[in-house]
Design an enzyme around this catalytic site. Structure first.
Site, short mmCIF file in Angstrom:
data_model
loop_
_atom_site.label_atom_id
_atom_site.label_comp_id
_atom_site.label_asym_id
_atom_site.label_seq_id
_atom_site.Cartn_x
_atom_site.Cartn_y
_atom_site.Cartn_z
N ARG A 52 -5.79 6.21 5.23
CA ARG A 52 -6.49 5.69 6.04
C ARG A 52 -7.96 6.08 5.56
O ARG A 52 -8.17 7.14 5.08
CB ARG A 52 -6.37 5.92 7.56
CG ARG A 52 -6.47 7.32 8.04
CD ARG A 52 -5.64 8.26 7.55
NE ARG A 52 -4.54 8.56 8.85
CZ ARG A 52 -3.22 8.91 8.61
NH1 ARG A 52 -3.03 9.27 7.37
NH2 ARG A 52 -2.22 9.20 9.47
N SER B 112 2.93 9.28 4.70
CA SER B 112 3.49 8.11 5.11
C SER B 112 2.24 6.97 5.23
O SER B 112 2.68 5.68 5.19
CB SER B 112 4.22 8.06 6.53
OG SER B 112 3.17 8.04 7.62
N ASP C 298 -4.45 18.25 3.30
CA ASP C 298 -4.44 17.27 4.67
C ASP C 298 -4.27 18.15 5.84
O ASP C 298 -5.01 18.32 6.90
CB ASP C 298 -3.68 16.26 4.55
CG ASP C 298 -2.12 16.42 4.51
OD1 ASP C 298 -1.49 15.44 4.40
OD2 ASP C 298 -1.76 17.53 4.22
N GLY D 167 -0.48 11.94 14.16
CA GLY D 167 0.24 10.90 14.92
C GLY D 167 1.30 11.32 15.88
O GLY D 167 1.52 10.60 16.83
N1 LIG Z 1 2.46 5.39 19.16
C1 LIG Z 1 3.24 6.05 18.69
N2 LIG Z 1 4.66 6.49 19.09
C2 LIG Z 1 5.52 7.04 18.64
N3 LIG Z 1 5.55 7.60 17.37
C3 LIG Z 1 4.21 7.75 16.77
C4 LIG Z 1 3.12 6.97 17.29
N4 LIG Z 1 1.91 6.85 16.60
C5 LIG Z 1 2.24 7.97 15.38
N5 LIG Z 1 3.69 8.29 15.69
C6 LIG Z 1 4.53 9.14 14.67
O1 LIG Z 1 3.40 9.95 14.11
C7 LIG Z 1 4.12 9.66 12.61
C8 LIG Z 1 2.74 9.41 11.57
O2 LIG Z 1 1.88 10.48 11.87
P1 LIG Z 1 0.62 10.67 10.76
O3 LIG Z 1 0.07 11.87 11.23
O4 LIG Z 1 -0.10 9.49 10.67
O5 LIG Z 1 1.46 10.93 9.53
P2 LIG Z 1 1.18 11.34 8.12
O6 LIG Z 1 -0.30 11.67 7.94
O7 LIG Z 1 1.99 12.06 7.36
O8 LIG Z 1 1.23 9.78 7.25
C9 LIG Z 1 4.86 8.44 12.52
O9 LIG Z 1 5.75 8.45 11.58
C10 LIG Z 1 5.54 8.61 14.02
O10 LIG Z 1 6.66 9.25 13.99
C1 LIG Z 2 4.56 19.34 0.96
C2 LIG Z 2 3.67 19.64 1.82
O1 LIG Z 2 3.90 20.85 2.63
C3 LIG Z 2 3.13 18.84 2.98
O2 LIG Z 2 2.39 18.28 2.07
C4 LIG Z 2 2.43 19.31 4.00
O3 LIG Z 2 1.60 20.44 3.99
C5 LIG Z 2 1.53 18.10 4.55
O4 LIG Z 2 0.54 18.10 3.83
C6 LIG Z 2 1.90 17.30 5.72
O5 LIG Z 2 1.06 16.37 5.62
P1 LIG Z 2 1.57 14.87 6.25
O6 LIG Z 2 0.25 14.30 6.93
O7 LIG Z 2 2.31 14.10 5.30
O8 LIG Z 2 2.58 15.01 7.45
MG LIG Z 3 -0.99 13.55 7.61
#
Ligand SMILES: Nc1ncnc2c1ncn2[C@@H]1O[C@H](COP(=O)(O)OP(=O)(O)O)[C@@H](O)[C@H]1O
Ligand SMILES: C[C@H](O)[C@H](O)[C@@H](O)C(=O)COP(=O)(O)O
Ligand SMILES: [Mg+2]
Length: 489
Positions: free
Chosen positions: A16, A13, A236, A402
């Site tokens: 960074r 999503s 990741d 997150g």
């Molecule tokens: N302050 C917050 N309040 C509620 N949910 C949050 C907050 N910060 C992050 N999130 C949740 O964390 C998710 C993103 O987590 P993150 O580890 O950054 O995701 P990714 O690495 O998969 O992009 C968001 O989709 C949201 O649901």
């Molecule tokens: C498809 C994989 O299972 C997926 O990438 C998961 O392993 C993963 O990397 C999750 O990372 P997010 O930060 O996108 O939740």
């Molecule tokens: Mg992630």
């Protein structure tokens, strides 16, 4: 002179660039650049815009140089299983297809008609997810594959574009479901099943291997720092595990982001019959460990709901709305395939409740509480399954990513699972990426000392189990799910 480290962490999503320096046993962390990530439907498939991702990384590096950091170390981690096909001219043949694309919907059934699931699991110890690289390659365009010189996993491809050096880093290579546990190589028979020659993958390297210098001459329009790339735990989730503080004796982690990955760190793989039956995976970790874990649909569900409300509410507003609603009003199997990439997540949730004769959530708060409640129930059930498979009791859950910002979800998880929950750091993936760089450069001796530095450097909150009454609800949930799964089998 203090070393300056930068992690590029790209989840499904968001991406960074996080900058860190180590001072007096503390790791600093500064967000230098953030951008949204996501796939879109192009040329017949859901695809990632890999050129946009690389452009954003270069913009972030330029910000770092202009902030007064002329000389950095850099590591790249991204989501798993997806790859870029690179032609003989060294250029990508097309934009990479996302793991949520429909092309692999029947792939496991089709491929395991030729090679049994038991055999594949015995060889690789990897969970059966229909989007694993093995199945994506099985469904790949044969002409394109024939024109392919190298198949590079996403973070390896980004490192290749920046340095000209191509490798296959093992933590992410293991998510292909083609690495053999015994030999530690791509399994020749599985490669043959998908028409791939061994030399089409770059050589395998361990996390922590220096990669090379960023070739600034290729990006002359950017004002970039001198950059030494290190191949980190480039999946990741592998970086998230390295960056977990590891609170507790028999501790488990929950990498809570777009996906929720729940599991524990093992020194030997566990690919026995119980692990196979519960579809647990042995993805490779850094430093010769194994990530014994399971994929859970995760906050992807919340991301979809937020989008369907036209991003009217922030994630914290949605969590706030959910906290005004009673928990556990519906039982939903969050790992039902229908939630993997639906046209409307809200409709799918409502249809599930209608079909199973349950109260239908209507408001944003009710829908999000239904998701949070059932993620917590699913996590708690997986803790019990881990205890059963491993033969010892997990005593603590470390929630990172997150999702560790969602106090409501952290508390529901502690209450339902009945174990202590430590929440944070939310940027554990980037911190794990930075940690491997610091160990490679000799600033930290090993991952054990690193975890002590991490727990001293970042805000980690503790949540204790409360409200015994929910234990009855947990039992009802397990009975409900057993009935639902018996009906569908
Ligand atoms: N302050 C917050 N309040 C509620 N949910 C949050 C907050 N910060 C992050 N999130 C949740 O964390 C998710 C993103 O987590 P993150 O580890 O950054 O995701 P990714 O690495 O998969 O992009 C968001 O989709 C949201 O649901
Ligand atoms: C498809 C994989 O299972 C997926 O990438 C998961 O392993 C993963 O990397 C999750 O990372 P997010 O930060 O996108 O939740
Ligand atoms: Mg992630």
């Amino acid at each position: 002179m203090t070393n300056t480290y930068v992690a590029v962490d790209i989840g499904a999503s968001s991406g960074r660039l996080m900058l860190s320096q180590l001072k007096d046993g503390k790791m600093s962390l500064k967000e230098m650049h953030r951008f949204t990530n996501g796939f879109s439907f192009k040329q017949g498939h859901d695809r990632w815009d890999i050129d946009h991702i690389i452009k954003e990384i270069l913009l972030g590096l330029e910000k770092i140089k202009q902030a007064g950091y002329p000389d950095i170390s850099l590591g790249i981690d991204t989501w798993a299983v997806d790859y870029v096909l690179v032609g003989k001219d060294g250029k990508k043949l097309e934009d990479p297809i996302s793991y949520r694309d429909a092309r692999t919907n029947t792939a496991i059934k089709d491929l395991t008609a030729r090679v049994s699931k038991e055999k594949i699991y015995q060889k690789t110890g990897i969970q059966f997810l229909d989007f694993n690289t093995l199945y994506q390659l099985f469904k790949e365009d044969k002409d394109l594959l024939a024109k392919t010189d190298k198949i590079m996993m996403i973070p390896d491809y980004i490192g290749y574009v920046l340095t000209g050096k191509a490798v296959s880093e093992v933590t992410n290579a293991s998510t292909t479901q083609m690495l053999s546990l015994r030999e530690g190589l791509f399994d020749k028979n599985l490669l043959k099943e998908v028409n791939v020659k061994p030399e089409q993958f770059p050589k395998l390297v361990d996390a922590g291997t220096p990669l090379g210098k960023l070739d600034k001459s290729k990006f002359s329009k950017y004002d970039l720092p001198d950059t030494d790339l290190i191949t980190v735990a480039s999946h990741d989730t592998a970086s998230a595990v390295v960056g977990s503080p590891g609170m507790g004796h028999h501790w488990a982690y929950l990498s809570s982001g777009t996906w929720s990955l729940i599991g524990t760190e093992l020194n030997v793989p566990e690919n026995g019959s119980k692990a196979f039956a519960e579809n647990y995976t042995n993805e490779w970790g850094a430093y010769g460990t194994y990530r014994f874990l399971k994929n859970i649909m995760g906050l992807w569900m919340i991301q979809c709901v937020r989008r369907e409300f036209n991003n009217k509410y922030s994630f914290s507003e949605l969590a706030e709305k959910a906290s005004t609603v009673k928990p556990f009003q519906q039982f939903i199997d969050v790992n039902d395939k229908r939630f993997e990439n639906p046209k409307s997540m809200i409709s799918e949730i409502k249809n599930y409740c209608r079909e199973t004769g349950q109260q239908i959530p209507e408001s944003p708060g009710e829908i999000c509480m239904a998701i949070y409640s059932n993620l917590a129930l699913f996590y708690a059930q997986q803790i019990q399954k881990l205890n059963d498979i491993l033969g010892y009791k997990i005593d603590t859950l470390n929630i990172v990513g997150g999702g560790s910002n969602v106090a409501l979800l952290n508390q529901l998880t502690a209450t339902i699972s009945g174990i202590d929950v430590y929440a944070g750091p939310d940027e554990a993936t980037a911190i794990g990426n930075l940690t491997v760089q610091m160990i490679t450069k000799g600033d930290i001796l090993n991952v054990y000392l690193a975890r002590r530095i991490i727990s001293d450097s970042f805000d980690i909150k503790k949540y204790l189990p409360q409200e015994e009454k929910y234990h009855r609800i947990f039992e009802e949930y397990k009975e409900f799910m057993q009935k639902i799964h018996q009906k569908s089998n």
